[in-house]
Each structure stands twice: as structure tokens, then as C-alpha cells.
Enzyme design. Structure first.
Site, mmCIF file in Angstrom:
data_model
loop_
_atom_site.group_PDB
_atom_site.id
_atom_site.type_symbol
_atom_site.label_atom_id
_atom_site.label_comp_id
_atom_site.label_asym_id
_atom_site.label_seq_id
_atom_site.Cartn_x
_atom_site.Cartn_y
_atom_site.Cartn_z
ATOM 1 N N ASP A 78 42.524 32.630 60.285
ATOM 2 C CA ASP A 78 41.644 33.576 59.607
ATOM 3 C C ASP A 78 42.350 34.882 59.280
ATOM 4 O O ASP A 78 41.835 35.692 58.507
ATOM 5 C CB ASP A 78 40.375 33.834 60.422
ATOM 6 N N GLU A 79 43.538 35.102 59.835
ATOM 7 C CA GLU A 79 44.242 36.360 59.593
ATOM 8 C C GLU A 79 44.699 36.505 58.142
ATOM 9 O O GLU A 79 45.036 37.610 57.701
ATOM 10 C CB GLU A 79 45.417 36.509 60.552
ATOM 11 N N LYS A 85 51.626 32.920 56.505
ATOM 12 C CA LYS A 85 50.630 31.852 56.550
ATOM 13 C C LYS A 85 49.848 31.781 55.235
ATOM 14 O O LYS A 85 49.512 30.684 54.761
ATOM 15 C CB LYS A 85 49.671 32.058 57.727
#
Length: 357
Positions: free
Chosen positions: A134-135, A163
């Protein structure tokens, strides 16, 4: 079916491998470079199972990936291999670019080449499941907002940026080449076998040793906490039942400020450990505030309604039940974490706390 699990000796990857071996009839091929966070001790319970195979390989070695695909003929790839420590990414981002971006590219290309050679009858069951965080969404400033699958990407650290880049590659391979992919973005994981530089295990082990419990800034950074075994169940469900091309957010429905997480751990330890370190009446007395991390996101929170509505998954653990199980696991498994702390499993010692996935 046969599953490749990259990063399968890491925290979340080993949970997935154990779940597949212990709760299904599938075969598992773990690929892991065994960097500092890769620990074969986390796979000891399944290592001797005839359905388990380990490959000590760096995902940036495309020729080795091609050999593995040709040899094992997987049906599903679950890609968890990644550098994931935000503090490390700030200090030395190069490893994150290499593993998280270049490594994902190499894996995509090896998998695409393999997929292209599969008989038509077998192509329908092949899936490439990319596990993310979720970052990539940045942080939330309101108290009611939630990350959805359509939230724009605004990564804050070299880790989350790498990511995000890998997520984009996976989506591009689906759009451009028709490659069958799925993506999941999860909230903060915790549970057994958690590498002890992360916030929860470091708090447990520092408290036991009577060491300071370092808290970044004022400790009011809010995270949604997901028990790792719940996450493993969700990942396998997405890999086997999810719709190709879709993204699913996976959350624990457990928002907590970091300082409250640490205080909860201290309270549990107070109940179970009567003989405390010298000079300590309550474990919370060890809490120490340290300078905040650069660019520290303040709040993450997941809207996990899509995976519930589409696939019927929801977490089984509350934060209260999961954190107590986690504390008890660390109290009952000192051999595992002592080998990590003293560096005997890999030769590396630990530093500051980390709260990322």
C-alpha cells in the site's frame, strides 16, 4: 498445480509457502537469493516435504530463471521477492532499484517466454501474481479516507517508488503482451517469523532484553495491520480465483498508531513475563523517542471491500488476537530469532525499527 514463490524464504513468502504445503495439495518451488532477510529456518517445517523444492537464485539472473521455468513447469508464479526496508532504501537505494525493478523485469520476461511456449490447453491456468504494498499510494491525510484499487500512486520513499515501478511493469506486460497478471497491494504485515528489524518483532525482542524501544517522531503514524497468515490465505485465493488483469487491496481492518502498537505489546509482555529486566517496572518504561524518518508517511489505510465482495476473503484475526499470537510465538521460539539477532544465520546484525511490510 505447481507454484513458484519468489522471495519464499522471507517473512511473507515463507508464510505463503507454508500455507501451500500445509493446507493444499499444490507443489511449491521457492526462489530466493537469501539476502539478509531470507532465512531458511522459516521453511524448516516444510523443507522435507516431497512437494517442496528450493532454488537459491537471484531473480536478476534471467538465464537461471529460464532454467527453473523449463525444469519445473509452473502453473502459477507468486512474486514476493523484494527489498522492503524503507530505512535501507533511503541509505542505499541501488539494491532496491536492482531487485524490485530490474528483478521484476527479468522475472516477467522469463515467465512470458515460458508462457508463450505452453500448450494452449495449459495457458488458461497460468497466472503471474505480483505482490506489492500500500506504500505505493503515499499517505492519507484525513481520518476517514481509504486506499482503493484506483487510488493514484504517490510513493514517498525509494522503496515505495521501486515497488510502484514494478507494479507499472506488470500492468504494462498485461496490456502490451496480453500476459496474464494479477496484482495485490497489502497493508503492514506482522506475525511469526517476522524479521526482527521491523517494528513489532524489534519491540518484542528489545523489551525482553531490557533495551530501549525506539519510536520515530511522536509515534502517531497510523498503519493498518494484517496478520501474515491471513495475508497468505488471501494471496493464494487471489492467485487461484482472482480475475486476470485485476488489482486487489488486502488489509487487516486494524488501524493503529505506532505508539499504541508498542504499548499493546508492552502490556501483553507485562502479563506474561513476571521477572522483568533490572530497573524496569513496566515494559512501556523502555519507550524511547528518536528523530523521525525523512519523508515519513503519516497514515495508511486499506479499503479491502473488493477482495471481500469478489472473492469472499476477509481476515480471521483481529489485531488483539493476532498480536497476542505474535508475542507468544516469539516468546516460544527463541532459537529462530536468536540466530537472526546474533547474525549466525547470515552474518548481519540489526539496527533501527521499521514498520513497512
Amino acid at each position: 498445480m505447481k507454484f513458484i514463490v519468489t522471495g519464499g524464504a522471507g517473512f511473507i513468502g515463507s508464510a505463503v509457502a507454508r500455507h501451500l504445503i500445509n493446507n493444499t495439495d499444490h507443489h511449491v518451488i521457492v526462489i530466493d537469493k537469501l539476502t539478509y532477510a531470507g532465512n531458511l529456518d522459516s521453511l524448516s517445517d516444510v523443507a522435507k516435504n516431497e512437494r517442496f523444492h528450493f532454488e537459491h537464485v537471484d531473480i536478476c539472473q534471467q538465464h537461471e530463471l529460464e532454467r527453473i521455468f523449463a525444469q519445473h513447469q509452473p502453473d502459477i508464479v507468486m512474486h514476493l521477492a523484494a527489498e522492503s526496508h524503507v530505512d535501507r532504501s533511503i541509505d542505499k537505494p541501488d539494491a532496491f532499484i536492482q531487485t524490485n525493478i530490474v528483478g521484476t523485469y527479468c522475472l516477467l520476461e522469463a515467465a512470458r517466454a515460458y508462457y508463450g511456449k505452453r500448450p494452449a490447453a495449459l495457458k488458461e491456468q497460468f497466472r503471474f501474481h505480483h505482490i506489492s504494498t500500500d506504500e505505493v499510494y503515499g499517505d492519507l491525510h484525513g481520518v476517514d479516507d481509504l486506499f482503493t484499487e484506483n487510488t493514484p500512486y504517490q510513493p514517498s520513499s525509494p522503496y515505495s517508488a521501486s515497488k510502484a515501478a514494478s507494479d507499472h511493469l506488470v500492468r504494462a506486460w498485461n496490456r502490451t503482451y496480453g500476459f496474464p497478471v494479477l496484482i495485490t497491494n497489502c497493508s503492514n504485515n506482522y506475525g511469526p517469523y517476522h524479521f526482527p528489524e521491523k517494528l513489532i518483532p524489534l519491540t518484542i525482542l528489545n523489551a525482553i532484553a531490557g533495551k530501549p524501544l525506539p519510536i520515530y517522531g511522536n509515534g502517531m503514524q497510523i498503519r493498518d495491520w494484517l496478520y501474515v497468515e491471513d495475508h497468505a490465505r488471501a494471496l493464494v485465493k487471489v492467485a487461484t480465483e482472482g480475475e486476470i488483469g485485476e488489482t486487489y487491496n488486502i488489509g487487516g481492518h486494524n488501524e493503529r498508531a505506532n505508539i499504541d502498537v508498542v504499548k499493546e505489546i508492552c502490556s501483553i509482555l507485562d502479563n506474561y513475563i513476571t521477572k522483568k529486566p533490572a530497573g524496569i517496572k513496566h515494559f512501556a518504561d523502555l519507550i524511547t523517542y528518536v528523530a523521525d524518518r525523512p519523508g515519513h508517511d503519516m497514515r495508511y489505510a486499506i479499503d479491502a471491500s473488493k477482495i471481500f465482495n469478489d472473492l469472499g476473503w476477509q481476515p480471521e484475526e483481529t489485531f488483539e488476537s493476532g498480536i497476542e499470537k505474535t508475542v507468544m510465538w516469539f516468546l516460544n521460539n527463541p532459537t529462530w530469532w536468536q540466530r537472526v539477532i546474533d547474525g549466525s544465520y547470515s552474518g548481519e546484525r540489526l539496527g533501527l525499527p521499521e514498520e513497512t511490510n
